[in-house]
Design an enzyme around this catalytic site. Structure first.
Site, mmCIF file in Angstrom:
data_model
loop_
_atom_site.group_PDB
_atom_site.id
_atom_site.type_symbol
_atom_site.label_atom_id
_atom_site.label_comp_id
_atom_site.label_asym_id
_atom_site.label_seq_id
_atom_site.Cartn_x
_atom_site.Cartn_y
_atom_site.Cartn_z
ATOM 1 N N SER A 70 0.800 -1.239 0.000
ATOM 2 C CA SER A 70 0.000 0.000 0.000
ATOM 3 C C SER A 70 0.824 1.277 0.000
ATOM 4 C CB SER A 70 -0.956 0.005 1.193
ATOM 5 O OG SER A 70 -2.007 -0.917 0.988
ATOM 6 N N LYS A 73 0.343 3.378 -2.950
ATOM 7 C CA LYS A 73 -0.823 4.256 -3.062
ATOM 8 C C LYS A 73 -0.427 5.736 -3.018
ATOM 9 C CE LYS A 73 -3.802 0.798 -0.865
ATOM 10 N NZ LYS A 73 -4.554 0.419 0.355
ATOM 11 N N TYR A 197 -4.211 -2.801 -10.176
ATOM 12 C CA TYR A 197 -4.061 -2.645 -8.726
ATOM 13 C C TYR A 197 -3.270 -3.800 -8.121
ATOM 14 C CZ TYR A 197 -5.334 -2.053 -3.821
ATOM 15 O OH TYR A 197 -5.294 -1.899 -2.458
ATOM 16 N N TYR A 249 -4.242 3.448 8.318
ATOM 17 C CA TYR A 249 -5.557 2.845 8.521
ATOM 18 C C TYR A 249 -6.154 3.286 9.846
ATOM 19 C CZ TYR A 249 -3.497 0.212 4.726
ATOM 20 O OH TYR A 249 -2.864 -0.127 3.560
ATOM 21 N N VAL A 267 1.248 -3.639 3.991
ATOM 22 C CA VAL A 267 1.214 -4.916 4.709
ATOM 23 C C VAL A 267 2.419 -5.794 4.387
ATOM 24 C CG1 VAL A 267 -1.285 -4.932 4.995
ATOM 25 C CG2 VAL A 267 -0.269 -6.018 2.968
#
Length: 313
Positions: A70, A73, A197, A249, A267
């Site tokens: 992530s 992102k 993705y 998060y 992760v």
């Protein structure tokens, strides 16, 4: 910002952290819901600093590639904003979610618009934007080229085993994508967006490359690595703000409280943190806490922030 050390010895700080972090390794749990990540050594550790003045320091397995997951992102968001502009915010919000990164609950309540670009649903919207603005060139090729440019290395690559594992066990992401498509929030072909993705999450690089790649976010949008403009200063401020609010998060507040820097976790066990007008620091330790953030990596960045005096608060 707390007054930083006048001339921090970055290498000395990183070496000390690497020496002290041992008791925190192996405490977390690797992301075994993605089988390809379950095989990573939970005791691995690496940390790297890159300064806007050209200073670099590293410790541990700093040249070992790992799956940034992530953290990609952040780069995807910067690229999408360059391609689409501020209209992107009409499809994705800027608020913390307070829920798990793959939750669908808020999407149903808020008619398919994700809370922010760093939860999975929001990241899919960002990827959808990239796909929609790349024409004949694939979205993943455009993103990978962008990250390689920022880090000034062609060695950054996609791990096909991780990408296949992401796809094989990506049913939750498929559900999120088709749900948003039903509201018109996703505009492109869903399988194409998902394939992009899954490959995006499988990008691999070392902490040294990651620290260099993120430097434009510490230098008002111009990369000191390549001495080229990447994005405008206003956009950098906003991306850093979202990293501070949403980068970890439902433990983003805890990270801000402990570390005091904008950051984004993945992760795969990596975290990229930004020190505005100073530099970046990247850390990798695969064992995760309950929110999916690197357990030892968060501790290491807390120590780094304290020892260097660079907590923004």
């Amino acid at each position: 910002m707390n007054a930083p050390l006048a001339h921090p010895n970055w290498q000395e700080i990183l070496d000390a952290i690497c020496e002290d972090i041992g008791p925190f390794l192996n405490r977390g749990k690797v992301a075994d819901y993605i089988p390809a990540l379950a095989e990573v050594d939970p005791g691995a550790f690496a940390i790297a600093f890159a300064g806007i003045d050209g200073t670099e320091a590293s410790a541990g397995l700093s040249d070992t590639p790992f799956s940034i997951q992530s953290i990609s992102k952040v780069f995807a968001l910067c690229l999408a904003l360059e391609l689409e502009g501020e209209s992107l915010w009409g499809r994705v919000g800027r608020e913390p979610s307070g829920t798990a990164f793959n939750s669908i609950v808020q999407l149903e309540q808020e008619r398919g618009k994700p809370r922010n670009p760093f939860i999975n649903a929001g990241a899919l919207v960002v990827t959808d934007s990239i796909v929609g603005h790349c024409g004949e060139r694939s979205g993943i090729a455009r993103l990978l080229s962008f990250i390689r440019r920022c880090a000034r290395t062609p060695e950054i690559h996609i791990n096909p085993v991780v990408a296949d594992s992401e796809a094989a066990f990506g049913d939750r992401n498929r559900s999120l994508a088709y749900f948003m498509k039903s509201f018109g929030v996703l505009r492109q072909d869903v399988p194409t967006v998902l394939d992009t993705y899954f490959n995006q999450c499988a990008i691999e690089m070392s902490v040294s490359d990651l620290a260099r790649a993120g430097l434009f976010l510490a230098a008002n949008g111009t990369s000191p690595v390549i001495n080229e403009w990447i994005t405008n200063p206003d956009r950098v401020e906003r991306v850093n703000a979202i990293m501070m609010l949403c980068g970890h998060y439902d433990m983003s507040g805890d990270f801000a409280f402990r570390v005091g820097l904008p950051g984004k976790s993945g992760v795969g066990g990596g975290i990229l943190a930004i020190i505005p007008n100073v530099g970046t620091v990247a850390v990798w330790s695969p064992g995760l806490n309950t929110a999916g953030n690197s357990l030892a990596g968060t501790v290491a960045l807390e120590w780094f922030s304290h020892r260097a005096g660079i907590n923004l608060f």
